[in-house]
Design a protein around this motif. Structure first.
Motif, PDB file in Angstrom:
ATOM      1  N   ALA A 186      -3.682 -61.470  24.377  1.00 53.24           N
ATOM      2  CA  ALA A 186      -3.641 -60.771  25.673  1.00 53.24           C
ATOM      3  C   ALA A 186      -3.520 -59.021  25.613  1.00 53.24           C
ATOM      4  CB  ALA A 186      -2.586 -61.027  26.018  1.00 53.24           C
ATOM      5  N   GLY A 187      -4.049 -58.874  23.790  1.00 56.01           N
ATOM      6  CA  GLY A 187      -4.367 -57.466  24.290  1.00 56.01           C
ATOM      7  C   GLY A 187      -3.171 -56.335  23.232  1.00 56.01           C
ATOM      8  N   THR A 188      -3.114 -55.892  22.054  1.00 57.09           N
ATOM      9  CA  THR A 188      -2.196 -55.137  21.218  1.00 57.09           C
ATOM     10  C   THR A 188      -1.805 -53.676  22.057  1.00 57.09           C
ATOM     11  OG1 THR A 188      -3.493 -55.340  19.494  1.00 57.09           O
ATOM     12  CG2 THR A 188      -1.868 -54.539  18.744  1.00 57.09           C
ATOM     13  N   ARG A 189      -1.900 -53.149  23.156  1.00 59.70           N
ATOM     14  CA  ARG A 189      -1.318 -52.109  23.817  1.00 59.70           C
ATOM     15  C   ARG A 189      -2.205 -51.963  25.146  1.00 59.70           C
ATOM     16  NH1 ARG A 189      -2.453 -50.422  18.911  1.00 59.70           N
ATOM     17  NH2 ARG A 189      -0.675 -49.684  17.676  1.00 59.70           N
ATOM     18  N   VAL A 190      -1.736 -51.723  26.169  1.00 59.32           N
ATOM     19  CA  VAL A 190      -1.711 -51.526  27.354  1.00 59.32           C
ATOM     20  C   VAL A 190      -1.636 -50.284  28.317  1.00 59.32           C
ATOM     21  CG1 VAL A 190      -0.704 -53.176  28.825  1.00 59.32           C
ATOM     22  CG2 VAL A 190      -2.834 -53.021  29.796  1.00 59.32           C
ATOM     23  N   ASP A 191      -3.020 -49.659  28.329  1.00 65.66           N
ATOM     24  CA  ASP A 191      -2.418 -48.754  29.698  1.00 65.66           C
ATOM     25  C   ASP A 191      -1.915 -49.126  31.042  1.00 65.66           C
ATOM     26  OD1 ASP A 191      -3.303 -47.160  27.900  1.00 65.66           O
ATOM     27  OD2 ASP A 191      -5.449 -47.294  28.917  1.00 65.66           O
ATOM     28  N   ASN A 192      -1.010 -47.558  31.371  1.00 63.35           N
ATOM     29  CA  ASN A 192      -0.682 -47.401  32.676  1.00 63.35           C
ATOM     30  C   ASN A 192      -0.049 -49.072  32.913  1.00 63.35           C
ATOM     31  OD1 ASN A 192      -2.605 -45.924  33.239  1.00 63.35           O
ATOM     32  ND2 ASN A 192      -4.086 -47.147  33.539  1.00 63.35           N
ATOM     33  N   ASP A 193       1.447 -48.959  32.535  1.00 67.34           N
ATOM     34  CA  ASP A 193       1.799 -50.260  31.571  1.00 67.34           C
ATOM     35  C   ASP A 193       3.552 -50.155  32.487  1.00 67.34           C
ATOM     36  OD1 ASP A 193       2.334 -52.883  31.933  1.00 67.34           O
ATOM     37  OD2 ASP A 193       3.414 -52.622  29.373  1.00 67.34           O
ATOM     38  N   ILE A 194       3.863 -50.501  33.090  1.00 66.90           N
ATOM     39  CA  ILE A 194       5.149 -50.700  33.431  1.00 66.90           C
ATOM     40  C   ILE A 194       6.147 -52.094  32.882  1.00 66.90           C
ATOM     41  CG2 ILE A 194       7.100 -50.769  35.727  1.00 66.90           C
ATOM     42  CD1 ILE A 194       4.259 -50.171  37.461  1.00 66.90           C
ATOM     43  N   GLN A 195       6.770 -52.052  32.115  1.00 65.22           N
ATOM     44  CA  GLN A 195       7.429 -53.140  31.183  1.00 65.22           C
ATOM     45  C   GLN A 195       9.320 -52.903  30.647  1.00 65.22           C
ATOM     46  OE1 GLN A 195       7.250 -54.614  25.973  1.00 65.22           O
ATOM     47  NE2 GLN A 195       5.345 -54.006  27.208  1.00 65.22           N
ATOM     48  N   TYR A 196       9.245 -54.071  31.989  1.00 64.70           N
ATOM     49  CA  TYR A 196      10.784 -54.163  31.600  1.00 64.70           C
ATOM     50  C   TYR A 196      11.464 -55.021  30.105  1.00 64.70           C
ATOM     51  CZ  TYR A 196      15.735 -56.257  31.774  1.00 64.70           C
ATOM     52  OH  TYR A 196      17.067 -56.536  32.219  1.00 64.70           O
ATOM     53  N   LEU A 207      -1.298 -51.587  35.816  1.00 61.10           N
ATOM     54  CA  LEU A 207      -2.275 -51.365  37.087  1.00 61.10           C
ATOM     55  C   LEU A 207      -3.228 -50.909  36.579  1.00 61.10           C
ATOM     56  CD1 LEU A 207      -0.169 -48.443  38.242  1.00 61.10           C
ATOM     57  CD2 LEU A 207       0.521 -50.584  39.187  1.00 61.10           C
ATOM     58  N   GLY A 208      -4.402 -52.045  37.297  1.00 61.18           N
ATOM     59  CA  GLY A 208      -5.748 -51.716  37.197  1.00 61.18           C
ATOM     60  C   GLY A 208      -6.715 -50.629  37.464  1.00 61.18           C
ATOM     61  N   GLU A 209      -6.057 -49.603  38.323  1.00 58.27           N
ATOM     62  CA  GLU A 209      -6.768 -48.947  38.909  1.00 58.27           C
ATOM     63  C   GLU A 209      -7.669 -48.498  39.486  1.00 58.27           C
ATOM     64  OE1 GLU A 209      -6.039 -45.576  35.705  1.00 58.27           O
ATOM     65  OE2 GLU A 209      -3.963 -45.443  36.946  1.00 58.27           O
ATOM     66  N   GLY A 215      -7.574 -51.958  44.141  1.00 58.87           N
ATOM     67  CA  GLY A 215      -6.871 -52.967  44.552  1.00 58.87           C
ATOM     68  C   GLY A 215      -7.582 -54.308  44.470  1.00 58.87           C
ATOM     69  N   GLY A 216      -6.789 -55.183  44.405  1.00 60.23           N
ATOM     70  CA  GLY A 216      -7.319 -56.660  44.784  1.00 60.23           C
ATOM     71  C   GLY A 216      -6.814 -57.496  43.347  1.00 60.23           C
ATOM     72  N   GLY A 217      -5.930 -56.146  42.666  1.00 58.48           N
ATOM     73  CA  GLY A 217      -5.398 -56.781  40.718  1.00 58.48           C
ATOM     74  C   GLY A 217      -7.095 -56.344  40.127  1.00 58.48           C
ATOM     75  N   ASN A 218      -7.723 -56.427  40.957  1.00 59.69           N
ATOM     76  CA  ASN A 218      -8.659 -56.147  39.412  1.00 59.69           C
ATOM     77  C   ASN A 218      -8.266 -54.941  38.023  1.00 59.69           C
ATOM     78  OD1 ASN A 218     -10.836 -57.416  40.814  1.00 59.69           O
ATOM     79  ND2 ASN A 218     -12.250 -55.708  41.508  1.00 59.69           N
ATOM     80  N   ASN A 219      -8.543 -55.666  37.035  1.00 59.87           N
ATOM     81  CA  ASN A 219      -8.370 -54.636  35.884  1.00 59.87           C
ATOM     82  C   ASN A 219      -7.157 -54.717  35.179  1.00 59.87           C
ATOM     83  OD1 ASN A 219      -9.964 -53.407  33.723  1.00 59.87           O
ATOM     84  ND2 ASN A 219      -8.691 -51.027  34.156  1.00 59.87           N
ATOM     85  N   SER A 220      -6.138 -55.353  35.996  1.00 62.23           N
ATOM     86  CA  SER A 220      -4.847 -55.573  35.905  1.00 62.23           C
ATOM     87  C   SER A 220      -4.420 -56.107  34.825  1.00 62.23           C
ATOM     88  CB  SER A 220      -3.918 -56.012  37.199  1.00 62.23           C
ATOM     89  OG  SER A 220      -4.585 -57.305  37.507  1.00 62.23           O
ATOM     90  N   HIS A 221      -2.324 -56.273  35.347  1.00 67.14           N
ATOM     91  CA  HIS A 221      -2.925 -57.140  33.238  1.00 67.14           C
ATOM     92  C   HIS A 221      -0.434 -57.226  33.852  1.00 67.14           C
ATOM     93  CE1 HIS A 221      -1.729 -57.382  29.189  1.00 67.14           C
ATOM     94  NE2 HIS A 221      -0.574 -57.738  29.045  1.00 67.14           N
ATOM     95  N   ALA A 262      -1.541 -63.286  32.231  1.00 70.31           N
ATOM     96  CA  ALA A 262      -2.499 -63.016  33.364  1.00 70.31           C
ATOM     97  C   ALA A 262      -3.192 -61.427  33.657  1.00 70.31           C
ATOM     98  CB  ALA A 262      -2.093 -63.833  34.473  1.00 70.31           C
ATOM     99  N   ARG A 263      -4.534 -61.933  33.414  1.00 69.86           N
ATOM    100  CA  ARG A 263      -5.309 -60.377  33.243  1.00 69.86           C
ATOM    101  C   ARG A 263      -6.235 -60.810  34.230  1.00 69.86           C
ATOM    102  NH1 ARG A 263      -7.778 -58.438  28.677  1.00 69.86           N
ATOM    103  NH2 ARG A 263      -8.014 -60.423  27.697  1.00 69.86           N
ATOM    104  N   LYS A 264      -6.842 -59.330  34.559  1.00 70.94           N
ATOM    105  CA  LYS A 264      -8.414 -59.705  35.569  1.00 70.94           C
ATOM    106  C   LYS A 264      -9.736 -58.752  35.056  1.00 70.94           C
ATOM    107  CE  LYS A 264      -9.689 -61.037  40.208  1.00 70.94           C
ATOM    108  NZ  LYS A 264      -9.540 -61.554  41.343  1.00 70.94           N
ATOM    109  N   PRO A 265      -9.927 -58.422  33.248  1.00 66.17           N
ATOM    110  CA  PRO A 265     -11.052 -57.730  32.866  1.00 66.17           C
ATOM    111  C   PRO A 265     -12.490 -58.448  33.669  1.00 66.17           C
ATOM    112  CG  PRO A 265     -10.850 -59.950  31.817  1.00 66.17           C
ATOM    113  CD  PRO A 265      -9.484 -60.377  32.807  1.00 66.17           C
ATOM    114  N   ASN A 266     -12.912 -56.696  33.363  1.00 70.36           N
ATOM    115  CA  ASN A 266     -14.588 -56.859  34.109  1.00 70.36           C
ATOM    116  C   ASN A 266     -15.159 -57.500  32.606  1.00 70.36           C
ATOM    117  OD1 ASN A 266     -17.029 -55.510  34.919  1.00 70.36           O
ATOM    118  ND2 ASN A 266     -16.551 -53.870  34.240  1.00 70.36           N
ATOM    119  N   VAL A 267     -15.751 -58.596  33.443  1.00 69.94           N
ATOM    120  CA  VAL A 267     -16.867 -59.623  32.153  1.00 69.94           C
ATOM    121  C   VAL A 267     -18.472 -59.312  31.539  1.00 69.94           C
ATOM    122  CG1 VAL A 267     -15.196 -61.275  32.263  1.00 69.94           C
ATOM    123  CG2 VAL A 267     -17.299 -61.290  34.178  1.00 69.94           C
TER     124      VAL A 267
END
Length: 365
Positions: A149-159, A174-176, A180-186, A206-211
């Protein structure tokens, strides 16, 4: 003139109060050592290196700030940069100054809400049951393989919130992407329970990476990852074990999977001398994303590490590690001397194993 001097004095007093309520800490870790790896190419050559981003403990220079806003509320930030101890370069090819962390947030008794580049929920959760406590990360696969799921992630909102023995975490990065549609989100949730000698945790991502590969158009597909594990401490000893399972949808249909399991323990022989040993097992399905193998394969890594503390901030360290590759993770001989790193999921061409030795010094400040 008197009024001006009085105004300056009042402003100075308020500035002093504000400064007293804000604290900034500079901290870091400097790790330098020598590493030898054997069977790193088809000819069976070895290589000795110094350049690394920290063999035992990752190199970093960080800044943390906290401001008391009153009523139990605080504002805080973290900026953390990594570097290569052999060359002084940044620890990444993108030349990101604060590649390790860059976030700001608010905190209180209810927890903390942070925005920016951060360690993922999965990474923080696995830390509770990694036998090596995220040391020797360039050798041990947890940061790259077991925490897919990754060590770090950009554009992250975390609680993050801690309530008694329970720490709860949730994030959405945010997938940015246009449309939209959740593409590239985490997105992820996780939790850790720690009470006395016992701790355990679990996380789901749950992610939606570019494969897509090469110059193909972007193709975002679902990735699901979960992990669970625990640790138990008794006297000078600690044992820990964990498991991770990942499924990645393929662009052409079906999915690829990767599973990781690990177990290990540590023992403080004396207050200064510690010994840790662990085994990490990785299994991938055919055509797993990011691996490039054509058939399913396995890798087993056994590592023993030792540390000797010269002080609370400085220690010597050493390790010996052996990785064994099978089936699709054993690279066929190509007749070339392509050099791979120990952290690769595949063996060197024509080799089914790799052996490494490390020794060095680590200083915290």
């Amino acid at each position: 003139m008197k009024k001006s001097l009085l105004a300056l004095a009042v402003l100075g007093a308020f500035a002093g109060v504000a400064q007293a309520q804000t604290s900034v800490t500079i901290y870091g870790s400097f790790d330098a050592g020598v590493r030898n790896q054997r069977d790193i190419d088809a000819a069976g050559h070895s290589r000795t290196t110094m350049s690394s981003t920290g063999t035992y403990n990752s190199n970093r220079l960080g800044f943390k700030g906290v401001e008391d806003l009153g009523g139990g509320l605080n504002a805080h930030f973290t900026l953390e940069s990594g570097f290569n101890s052999g060359t002084g370069e940044l620890n990444n090819t993108q030349n990101r100054l604060f590649q390790r962390s860059a976030f700001v947030g608010l905190g209180g008794q209810w927890g903390s809400l942070d925005l920016g580049r951060q360690y993922t929920v999965a990474f923080k959760t696995v830390g509770a049951y990694d036998p090596f406590n995220y040391k020797f990360t360039g050798i041990i696969p947890l940061t790259g393989a077991s925490v897919s799921a990754g060590t770090r992630v950009d554009n992250d909102i975390q609680y993050t919130g801690t309530f008694g023995p329970i720490t709860a975490r949730a994030e959405y990065a945010l997938g940015e992407q246009v449309g939209g549609g959740g593409n590239n989100s985490h997105a992820a949730i996780g939790g850790t329970y720690a009470n006395g000698p016992l701790s355990f945790g679990a996380a789901y991502t749950a992610r939606k990476p570019n494969v897509a590969t090469g110059t193909a158009p972007a193709n975002f597909q679902d990735n699901k990852n979960w992990t669970v594990g625990g640790a138990f401490t008794f006297g000078p000893a600690r044992i820990a074990a964990g498991y991770q399972n990942e499924k990645q949808d393929r662009a052409t249909g079906g999915d690829a999977g990767q599973k990781n399991a690990w177990v290990g323990g540590s023992y403080d022989i004396t207050p200064a001398l510690g010994l840790t040993a662990a085994y990490y097992h990785t299994k991938v399905d055919a055509n797993a994303v990011g691996v490039g193998n054509t058939t399913a394969g396995k890798r087993g890594l056994f590592i023993v590490g030792a540390t000797y503390a010269l002080s609370k901030r400085t220690n010597f360290y050493a390790d010996i590690d052996y990785a064994k590759y099978k089936d699709g993770l054993e690279t066929p001989s190509t007749g070339t001397n392509t050099i791979l790193t120990q952290s690769s999921l595949r063996s060197a061409p024509g080799q089914d194993s790799m052996l490494g030795f490390s020794v060095g010094i680590n200083h915290l400040f």
